[in-house]
Design a protein around this motif. Sequence first.
Motif, mmCIF file in Angstrom:
data_model
loop_
_atom_site.group_PDB
_atom_site.id
_atom_site.type_symbol
_atom_site.label_atom_id
_atom_site.label_comp_id
_atom_site.label_asym_id
_atom_site.label_seq_id
_atom_site.Cartn_x
_atom_site.Cartn_y
_atom_site.Cartn_z
ATOM 1 N N MET A 15 0.826 -1.182 0.004
ATOM 2 C CA MET A 15 0.092 0.086 0.133
ATOM 3 C C MET A 15 0.789 1.289 -0.055
ATOM 4 N N PRO A 16 0.364 2.228 -0.524
ATOM 5 C CA PRO A 16 1.175 3.488 -0.702
ATOM 6 C C PRO A 16 1.149 4.335 0.578
ATOM 7 N N GLU A 17 0.359 3.860 1.651
ATOM 8 C CA GLU A 17 0.216 4.558 2.700
ATOM 9 C C GLU A 17 -0.680 3.957 3.780
ATOM 10 N N ARG A 18 -0.533 4.067 4.923
ATOM 11 C CA ARG A 18 -1.242 3.329 6.037
ATOM 12 C C ARG A 18 -2.855 3.464 6.159
ATOM 13 N N PRO A 19 -3.237 4.757 5.833
ATOM 14 C CA PRO A 19 -4.691 5.018 5.943
ATOM 15 C C PRO A 19 -5.535 4.401 4.839
ATOM 16 N N LEU A 20 -4.889 3.784 3.712
ATOM 17 C CA LEU A 20 -5.370 3.098 2.742
ATOM 18 C C LEU A 20 -5.671 1.675 3.261
ATOM 19 N N LEU A 21 -4.749 1.158 4.082
ATOM 20 C CA LEU A 21 -4.815 -0.094 4.648
ATOM 21 C C LEU A 21 -5.954 0.037 5.673
ATOM 22 N N THR A 22 -6.198 0.956 6.378
ATOM 23 C CA THR A 22 -7.291 0.937 7.333
ATOM 24 C C THR A 22 -8.609 1.175 6.657
ATOM 25 N N GLN A 23 -8.709 1.678 5.482
ATOM 26 C CA GLN A 23 -9.884 1.698 4.586
ATOM 27 C C GLN A 23 -10.034 0.232 4.034
ATOM 28 N N LEU A 24 -9.085 -0.328 3.843
ATOM 29 C CA LEU A 24 -9.198 -1.866 3.390
ATOM 30 C C LEU A 24 -9.752 -2.649 4.418
ATOM 31 N N PHE A 25 -9.201 -2.548 5.517
ATOM 32 C CA PHE A 25 -9.820 -3.468 6.919
ATOM 33 C C PHE A 25 -11.315 -2.719 6.884
ATOM 34 N N GLY A 26 -11.798 -1.642 6.892
ATOM 35 C CA GLY A 26 -12.998 -1.271 6.922
ATOM 36 C C GLY A 26 -13.897 -1.933 5.588
ATOM 37 N N PHE A 27 -13.424 -2.277 4.564
ATOM 38 C CA PHE A 27 -14.245 -2.456 3.355
ATOM 39 C C PHE A 27 -14.460 -3.979 3.542
ATOM 40 N N TYR A 28 -13.009 -4.843 3.902
ATOM 41 C CA TYR A 28 -13.401 -6.399 3.979
ATOM 42 C C TYR A 28 -13.551 -6.915 5.249
ATOM 43 N N TYR A 29 -13.161 -6.003 6.505
ATOM 44 C CA TYR A 29 -13.198 -6.757 7.519
ATOM 45 C C TYR A 29 -13.847 -5.582 8.598
ATOM 46 N N PRO A 30 -15.035 -5.156 8.396
ATOM 47 C CA PRO A 30 -15.591 -4.035 9.011
ATOM 48 C C PRO A 30 -15.766 -4.195 10.704
ATOM 49 N N GLU A 31 -15.817 -5.481 11.067
ATOM 50 C CA GLU A 31 -15.886 -5.490 12.607
ATOM 51 C C GLU A 31 -14.469 -5.501 13.130
ATOM 52 N N LEU A 32 -13.352 -5.930 12.383
ATOM 53 C CA LEU A 32 -12.090 -5.755 12.972
ATOM 54 C C LEU A 32 -11.671 -4.399 13.022
ATOM 55 N N ARG A 33 -12.257 -3.605 12.091
ATOM 56 C CA ARG A 33 -11.961 -2.267 11.742
ATOM 57 C C ARG A 33 -12.652 -1.528 13.101
ATOM 58 N N ALA A 34 -13.803 -1.755 13.467
ATOM 59 C CA ALA A 34 -14.332 -1.358 14.529
ATOM 60 C C ALA A 34 -13.734 -1.459 15.767
ATOM 61 N N MET A 35 -12.969 -2.610 16.157
ATOM 62 C CA MET A 35 -12.337 -2.936 17.206
ATOM 63 C C MET A 35 -11.437 -2.489 17.325
ATOM 64 N N ASN A 36 -10.508 -1.909 16.154
ATOM 65 C CA ASN A 36 -9.365 -1.315 16.459
ATOM 66 C C ASN A 36 -9.394 0.308 16.556
ATOM 67 N N ASN A 37 -10.154 0.511 17.463
ATOM 68 C CA ASN A 37 -10.726 1.938 17.702
ATOM 69 C C ASN A 37 -9.780 2.694 18.471
ATOM 70 N N ARG A 38 -8.350 2.226 18.726
ATOM 71 C CA ARG A 38 -7.620 3.146 19.107
ATOM 72 C C ARG A 38 -6.408 3.195 18.108
ATOM 73 N N ASN A 39 -6.465 3.006 16.965
ATOM 74 C CA ASN A 39 -5.607 2.860 15.672
ATOM 75 C C ASN A 39 -4.482 2.257 16.034
#
Length: 191
Positions: free
Chosen positions: A113-137
């Motif tokens: 990935m070119p940057e970390r925020p895009l990876l965070t978006q990927l988790f929101g798209f493919y693994y939305p519950e995991l993304r929500a669980m990582n609420n402290r970034n």
Amino acid sequence: MNTEFSAGKFWTPIIQAYLDGHTALPSYMGLEPEGFSLVCHYFQITPPAAFSHQHPQRLLLSDLAGLRQSERQDLITLLNQYRNPEDSFSSQMTTVLSFACLGTQHLWHDIGMPERPLLTQLFGFYYPELRAMNNRNMRWKRFLYRQLCTTGGDYVCRSPSCETCSSFAECFEVEESASQHTSASQHQGMM
């Protein structure tokens, strides 16, 4: 939401980084050859005619991943538990992510990935519950391994509480603008 466009937003940089030799992914990005071809075809990326999946670095990464098969299977099980099954390429993304986690740098870098925020978006798209669980970034690779640790895996958790851990600043990151983040990340250490 246009799923094809959204998924392409993630797959295109990963595939291109793999083709350019800028990932920690093994041959075929860890997919079966047919799966790799399908993903490339769907997202309209054609590998150069001279491209070889048999590059020594990719073969070495394949061999090393074979030595960590149990760990990779634990990651697949974790990711599949939270995977969005509605996207037709979520299973392939789980495979690619599981291989990228075996790399030695930040996950966003190891997957291409070119940057970390895009990876965070990927988790929101493919693994939305995991993304929500990582609420402290927390950084994604650390977050995933911490999840494995808390579910009783054989993974060492260095601290019972993040607030008391000496690596707190290394694990959590305040989102910055893309240019600041990219510049700063080039000077950071591993993982």
